[in-house]
Design a protein around this motif. Structure first.
Motif, PDB file in Angstrom:
ATOM      1  N   ARG A  59       0.872  -1.035  -0.160  1.00  0.00           N
ATOM      2  CA  ARG A  59      -0.095   0.234  -0.118  1.00  0.00           C
ATOM      3  C   ARG A  59       1.199   1.233   0.093  1.00  0.00           C
ATOM      4  NH1 ARG A  59      -4.922  -0.076   4.061  1.00  0.00           N
ATOM      5  NH2 ARG A  59      -4.952  -1.653   2.412  1.00  0.00           N
ATOM      6  N   LEU A  60       0.899   2.028  -0.528  1.00  0.00           N
ATOM      7  CA  LEU A  60       1.868   3.454  -1.009  1.00  0.00           C
ATOM      8  C   LEU A  60       0.576   4.030  -0.306  1.00  0.00           C
ATOM      9  CD1 LEU A  60       3.688   5.644  -1.754  1.00  0.00           C
ATOM     10  CD2 LEU A  60       2.316   4.953  -3.853  1.00  0.00           C
ATOM     11  N   VAL A  61       0.762   5.225   0.477  1.00  0.00           N
ATOM     12  CA  VAL A  61       0.285   6.864   1.223  1.00  0.00           C
ATOM     13  C   VAL A  61      -0.005   7.134   0.616  1.00  0.00           C
ATOM     14  CG1 VAL A  61      -0.659   7.007   3.478  1.00  0.00           C
ATOM     15  CG2 VAL A  61      -1.007   5.075   3.024  1.00  0.00           C
ATOM     16  N   LEU A  62       0.138   8.813   0.301  1.00  0.00           N
ATOM     17  CA  LEU A  62       0.062   9.881   0.027  1.00  0.00           C
ATOM     18  C   LEU A  62      -0.482  11.138   0.428  1.00  0.00           C
ATOM     19  CD1 LEU A  62      -0.025   9.186  -3.738  1.00  0.00           C
ATOM     20  CD2 LEU A  62       2.116   9.328  -2.100  1.00  0.00           C
ATOM     21  N   ASP A  63       0.156  12.314   1.227  1.00  0.00           N
ATOM     22  CA  ASP A  63      -0.953  12.827   2.094  1.00  0.00           C
ATOM     23  C   ASP A  63      -1.346  14.351   0.615  1.00  0.00           C
ATOM     24  OD1 ASP A  63      -0.224  12.361   4.687  1.00  0.00           O
ATOM     25  OD2 ASP A  63       2.087  13.554   4.684  1.00  0.00           O
ATOM     26  N   ARG A  64      -0.325  14.435  -0.412  1.00  0.00           N
ATOM     27  CA  ARG A  64      -1.085  14.884  -1.599  1.00  0.00           C
ATOM     28  C   ARG A  64      -0.923  14.025  -3.093  1.00  0.00           C
ATOM     29  NH1 ARG A  64       2.436  17.126   0.691  1.00  0.00           N
ATOM     30  NH2 ARG A  64       3.381  19.070   2.099  1.00  0.00           N
ATOM     31  N   ASN A  69      -0.218  14.431 -12.198  1.00  0.00           N
ATOM     32  CA  ASN A  69      -1.543  12.864 -12.422  1.00  0.00           C
ATOM     33  C   ASN A  69      -1.011  11.970 -12.100  1.00  0.00           C
ATOM     34  OD1 ASN A  69      -3.494  15.062 -11.547  1.00  0.00           O
ATOM     35  ND2 ASN A  69      -4.163  14.956 -13.363  1.00  0.00           N
ATOM     36  N   PHE A  70       0.338  11.987 -11.701  1.00  0.00           N
ATOM     37  CA  PHE A  70       1.700  10.776 -11.610  1.00  0.00           C
ATOM     38  C   PHE A  70       1.845  10.474 -10.459  1.00  0.00           C
ATOM     39  CE2 PHE A  70       2.381  11.952 -16.282  1.00  0.00           C
ATOM     40  CZ  PHE A  70       2.367  10.296 -16.976  1.00  0.00           C
ATOM     41  N   VAL A  71       1.513   9.014 -10.265  1.00  0.00           N
ATOM     42  CA  VAL A  71       2.261   7.973  -8.891  1.00  0.00           C
ATOM     43  C   VAL A  71       3.061   7.237  -9.691  1.00  0.00           C
ATOM     44  CG1 VAL A  71       1.842   6.801  -7.056  1.00  0.00           C
ATOM     45  CG2 VAL A  71      -0.081   8.838  -7.929  1.00  0.00           C
ATOM     46  N   MET A  72       4.727   7.431  -9.264  1.00  0.00           N
ATOM     47  CA  MET A  72       4.917   6.396  -9.166  1.00  0.00           C
ATOM     48  C   MET A  72       5.362   4.658  -8.012  1.00  0.00           C
ATOM     49  SD  MET A  72       6.950   7.400 -11.200  1.00  0.00           S
ATOM     50  CE  MET A  72       7.219   8.993 -12.267  1.00  0.00           C
ATOM     51  N   LEU A  73       5.111   4.220  -8.320  1.00  0.00           N
ATOM     52  CA  LEU A  73       5.180   2.685  -7.766  1.00  0.00           C
ATOM     53  C   LEU A  73       6.404   2.337  -7.597  1.00  0.00           C
ATOM     54  CD1 LEU A  73       1.737   0.917  -8.471  1.00  0.00           C
ATOM     55  CD2 LEU A  73       1.570   3.108  -6.741  1.00  0.00           C
ATOM     56  N   MET A  74       7.120   2.894  -6.038  1.00  0.00           N
ATOM     57  CA  MET A  74       8.346   2.310  -6.039  1.00  0.00           C
ATOM     58  C   MET A  74       8.777   0.777  -5.447  1.00  0.00           C
ATOM     59  SD  MET A  74       9.553   5.572  -6.891  1.00  0.00           S
ATOM     60  CE  MET A  74      11.244   4.987  -6.702  1.00  0.00           C
ATOM     61  N   MET A 105       3.680  -1.070 -16.927  1.00  0.00           N
ATOM     62  CA  MET A 105       4.070  -1.197 -15.330  1.00  0.00           C
ATOM     63  C   MET A 105       5.568  -1.509 -16.656  1.00  0.00           C
ATOM     64  SD  MET A 105       1.351  -4.960 -14.389  1.00  0.00           S
ATOM     65  CE  MET A 105       1.173  -4.921 -16.672  1.00  0.00           C
ATOM     66  N   LEU A 106       5.408  -1.624 -17.558  1.00  0.00           N
ATOM     67  CA  LEU A 106       7.020  -1.906 -17.483  1.00  0.00           C
ATOM     68  C   LEU A 106       8.402  -1.106 -17.938  1.00  0.00           C
ATOM     69  CD1 LEU A 106       5.383  -1.831 -21.796  1.00  0.00           C
ATOM     70  CD2 LEU A 106       6.128  -3.765 -20.350  1.00  0.00           C
ATOM     71  N   SER A 107       7.506   0.304 -17.140  1.00  0.00           N
ATOM     72  CA  SER A 107       8.796   1.397 -16.598  1.00  0.00           C
ATOM     73  C   SER A 107       9.402   1.415 -15.142  1.00  0.00           C
ATOM     74  CB  SER A 107       7.947   2.938 -16.416  1.00  0.00           C
ATOM     75  OG  SER A 107       7.774   2.743 -17.589  1.00  0.00           O
ATOM     76  N   ARG A 108      10.800   1.365 -14.904  1.00  0.00           N
ATOM     77  CA  ARG A 108      10.388   1.117 -13.368  1.00  0.00           C
ATOM     78  C   ARG A 108      11.042   2.776 -13.093  1.00  0.00           C
ATOM     79  NH1 ARG A 108      15.356  -2.717 -11.240  1.00  0.00           N
ATOM     80  NH2 ARG A 108      14.700  -2.117  -8.633  1.00  0.00           N
ATOM     81  N   PRO A 109      11.167   3.151 -11.438  1.00  0.00           N
ATOM     82  CA  PRO A 109       8.838   2.094 -11.444  1.00  0.00           C
ATOM     83  C   PRO A 109       8.483   2.566 -12.326  1.00  0.00           C
ATOM     84  CG  PRO A 109       9.810   5.020 -10.692  1.00  0.00           C
ATOM     85  CD  PRO A 109      11.063   4.502 -10.939  1.00  0.00           C
ATOM     86  N   ALA A 110       7.871   1.296 -11.929  1.00  0.00           N
ATOM     87  CA  ALA A 110       6.269   1.828 -12.558  1.00  0.00           C
ATOM     88  C   ALA A 110       5.626   2.772 -12.060  1.00  0.00           C
ATOM     89  CB  ALA A 110       5.225   0.328 -11.698  1.00  0.00           C
ATOM     90  N   ARG A 111       4.342   3.025 -12.794  1.00  0.00           N
ATOM     91  CA  ARG A 111       3.452   4.556 -12.625  1.00  0.00           C
ATOM     92  C   ARG A 111       2.049   4.391 -13.055  1.00  0.00           C
ATOM     93  NH1 ARG A 111       6.291   8.267 -17.554  1.00  0.00           N
ATOM     94  NH2 ARG A 111       6.215   6.768 -19.446  1.00  0.00           N
ATOM     95  N   ILE A 112       1.323   5.287 -12.744  1.00  0.00           N
ATOM     96  CA  ILE A 112      -0.293   5.694 -12.560  1.00  0.00           C
ATOM     97  C   ILE A 112       0.182   6.796 -12.972  1.00  0.00           C
ATOM     98  CG2 ILE A 112      -2.359   5.255 -11.987  1.00  0.00           C
ATOM     99  CD1 ILE A 112      -1.673   2.836 -10.105  1.00  0.00           C
ATOM    100  N   HIS A 113      -0.454   7.217 -14.361  1.00  0.00           N
ATOM    101  CA  HIS A 113      -1.303   8.116 -14.782  1.00  0.00           C
ATOM    102  C   HIS A 113      -3.024   8.035 -14.203  1.00  0.00           C
ATOM    103  CE1 HIS A 113      -3.010  11.843 -17.178  1.00  0.00           C
ATOM    104  NE2 HIS A 113      -2.092  12.217 -16.819  1.00  0.00           N
ATOM    105  N   PHE A 114      -3.958   9.139 -13.640  1.00  0.00           N
ATOM    106  CA  PHE A 114      -5.048   9.482 -13.596  1.00  0.00           C
ATOM    107  C   PHE A 114      -5.152  10.726 -14.243  1.00  0.00           C
ATOM    108  CE2 PHE A 114      -3.056   8.291  -9.885  1.00  0.00           C
ATOM    109  CZ  PHE A 114      -3.853   7.084  -9.416  1.00  0.00           C
ATOM    110  N   ASP A 115      -5.953  10.368 -14.742  1.00  0.00           N
ATOM    111  CA  ASP A 115      -7.048  11.272 -15.844  1.00  0.00           C
ATOM    112  C   ASP A 115      -7.149  12.773 -15.565  1.00  0.00           C
ATOM    113  OD1 ASP A 115      -6.484   9.856 -17.749  1.00  0.00           O
ATOM    114  OD2 ASP A 115      -9.181   8.634 -17.493  1.00  0.00           O
TER     115      ASP A 115
END
Length: 189
Positions: A59-64, A69-74, A105-115
């Motif tokens: 679980r990744l927890v963010l304050d902001r 709109n990109f989140v890196m999954l480390m 999922m191909l990038s390292r770190p994996a990343r999520i882009h939110f609309d």
């Protein structure tokens, strides 16, 4: 940003039988010690590389909310995003629809882009992202070099276990350990 493991791996990348064969140990009196060394070595390899060897959930927890709109999954390799939960300023939780974000999922770190960004989040811990990471459910799914690094650490720590007290462990790392991990480390500039 806080990263919490919520589900630990159910297996190890190296079996007790494999480790005992590597150590040339035939008796069972130290099976508990060797099993503990396997677990500690796996955790050390995961820490050093930023990877998860066997499937586990984080679980990744963010304050902001991120400005771009990109989140890196480390943790690597990310296999699936299980859920994205946002907490409004009043504390109400809502699940973000998977159609509203893309996972790379191909990038390292994996990343999520939110609309789009949510309206307002609570001041602390306003975003929780649960994801599954790892090479697979069994040790056979883990790359051979990473398993060799685990075995190398197990053997080294097994050999030096009586020379130093438990509070002094780990005393050192064996020669070649860094070379085995070099291709899997995430280097920072």
């Amino acid at each position: 940003m806080t990263l919490i493991r919520t589900v630990a791996p159910t297996a190890e990348p190296v079996t007790l039988v494999d480790a005992k064969a590597h150590l040339r140990v035939t008796h069972t009196s130290e099976d508990g010690l060797i099993s503990g060394l396997i677990r500690a070595a796996r955790e050390d390899v995961e820490r050093a590389t930023g990877m998860a060897l066997i499937d586990q959930t984080w679980r990744l927890v963010l304050d902001r909310w991120p400005a771009d709109n990109f989140v890196m999954l480390m943790r690597h390799p990310v296999r699936q995003v299980l859920s994205v939960t946002i907490f409004g300023s009043e504390g109400a939780a809502s699940i973000v629809n998977p159609a509203d974000y893309q996972l790379d999922m191909l990038s390292r770190p994996a990343r999520i882009h939110f609309d789009r960004a949510p309206e307002r989040l609570r001041v602390m811990n306003g975003v929780e992202i649960d994801f599954r990471t790892g090479f697979g459910e069994a040790g056979t799914d883990v790359p051979d070099l990473l398993k060799r690094a685990v075995l190398l650490l197990v053997a080294h720590w097994y050999d030096f276990r009586t020379s130093f007290g438990p509070d002094d462990q780990p005393v050192s790392y064996p020669g070649g350990y860094d070379r085995l991990l070099a291709g899997y480390r995430m280097w920072r500039l």
